[in-house]
Design an enzyme around this catalytic site. Structure first.
Site, PDB file in Angstrom:
ATOM      1  N   TYR A   7       0.824  -1.219   0.000  1.00  0.00           N
ATOM      2  CA  TYR A   7       0.000   0.000   0.000  1.00  0.00           C
ATOM      3  C   TYR A   7       0.853   1.261   0.000  1.00  0.00           C
ATOM      4  CZ  TYR A   7       1.503  -0.087   4.819  1.00  0.00           C
ATOM      5  OH  TYR A   7       2.298  -0.118   5.935  1.00  0.00           O
ATOM      6  N   THR A   9       5.322   2.463  -0.315  1.00  0.00           N
ATOM      7  CA  THR A   9       6.438   2.723  -1.227  1.00  0.00           C
ATOM      8  C   THR A   9       6.803   1.529  -2.103  1.00  0.00           C
ATOM      9  OG1 THR A   9       8.063   2.090   0.452  1.00  0.00           O
ATOM     10  CG2 THR A   9       7.435   4.410   0.363  1.00  0.00           C
ATOM     11  N   LEU A  10       6.171   0.380  -1.850  1.00  0.00           N
ATOM     12  CA  LEU A  10       6.461  -0.789  -2.711  1.00  0.00           C
ATOM     13  C   LEU A  10       5.588  -0.822  -3.963  1.00  0.00           C
ATOM     14  CD1 LEU A  10       6.885  -3.563   0.035  1.00  0.00           C
ATOM     15  CD2 LEU A  10       8.658  -2.787  -1.554  1.00  0.00           C
ATOM     16  N   GLU A  82      11.403  -3.534   5.303  1.00  0.00           N
ATOM     17  CA  GLU A  82      10.389  -2.985   6.227  1.00  0.00           C
ATOM     18  C   GLU A  82      10.834  -3.098   7.679  1.00  0.00           C
ATOM     19  OE1 GLU A  82       8.502  -1.307   4.735  1.00  0.00           O
ATOM     20  OE2 GLU A  82       8.246  -2.215   2.776  1.00  0.00           O
TER      21      GLU A  82
HETATM   22  N1  PCA Z   1       6.223  -0.273   2.116  1.00  0.00           N
HETATM   23  C1  PCA Z   1       5.270  -1.296   2.446  1.00  0.00           C
HETATM   24  C2  PCA Z   1       4.749  -0.894   3.762  1.00  0.00           C
HETATM   25  C3  PCA Z   1       4.891   0.575   3.797  1.00  0.00           C
HETATM   26  C4  PCA Z   1       5.884   0.868   2.755  1.00  0.00           C
HETATM   27  O1  PCA Z   1       6.333   1.944   2.470  1.00  0.00           O
HETATM   28  C5  PCA Z   1       4.198  -1.299   1.410  1.00  0.00           C
HETATM   29  O2  PCA Z   1       4.311  -0.627   0.383  1.00  0.00           O
HETATM   30  O3  PCA Z   1       3.186  -1.984   1.614  1.00  0.00           O
END
Ligand code: PCA
Length: 159
Positions: A7, A9-10, A82
């Site tokens: 949800y 930065t991935l 993470e």
């Molecule tokens: N990366 C993970 C968790 C929060 C983030 O920045 C993601 O994108 O789900």
């Protein structure tokens, strides 16, 4: 194989997406856009503008994200990124895929679970982008002060 619902930065086009697509990290395959069944608060916090999903079901919004099929190696590498279980805690939840309901199923999601209630007062988002009009672009871990992050963790994460 595992599934992960991302949800932050991935997601595609976001600053850590390359972790998910790097062959060196393992296998991953995009399964589709998806949304959570429950509402949760998705906030941006710390002076480095890190997105966090707070485990407070019923609070905030239905969250839009993406589902990937990943292997054990990729999941282990996502845990490194993470910092699971130091910051985010990874847990299994059912999400809805927008296009293919038959493929609905349990996905790993990275949450903050033991956070200070004060974080609930922050602006909440349903669909994260580092370059959104909130004006809070994500700052990469390599550019962070570790001591600031430790102090932040002591103040806002009670575990
Ligand atoms: N990366 C993970 C968790 C929060 C983030 O920045 C993601 O994108 O789900």
């Amino acid at each position: 194989m595992h599934r992960v619902f991302v949800y932050g930065t991935l997601k595609t086009g976001e600053p850590n997406h390359h972790w998910l697509t790097s062959k060196n990290n393992g296998y991953s395959k995009f399964l589709g856009n998806a949304h959570t069944i429950e509402k949760y608060p998705l906030i941006i916090a710390t002076k480095y503008n890190i997105p966090f999903l707070l485990y407070s079901p019923g609070n905030g919004d239905i969250i839009k994200g993406e589902v990937y099929e990943v292997d054990e190696a990729m999941l282990a590498n996502l845990d490194v990124l993470e910092d699971h279980p130091n910051y985010y805690i990874r847990d299994l939840y059912t999400v809805n895929l927008d296009s293919n309901q038959d493929a609905n199923g349990e996905c790993w999601i990275y949450f903050l679970k033991t956070f200070d209630e004060e974080l609930l007062n922050k602006a909440k988002f349903s669909c994260y982008s580092s370059s959104g009009d909130h004006g809070l672009p994500y700052i990469d871990r390599s550019n962070r002060d570790i001591n600031y992050m430790l102090r932040w963790k002591q103040k806002y994460l009670k575990n």
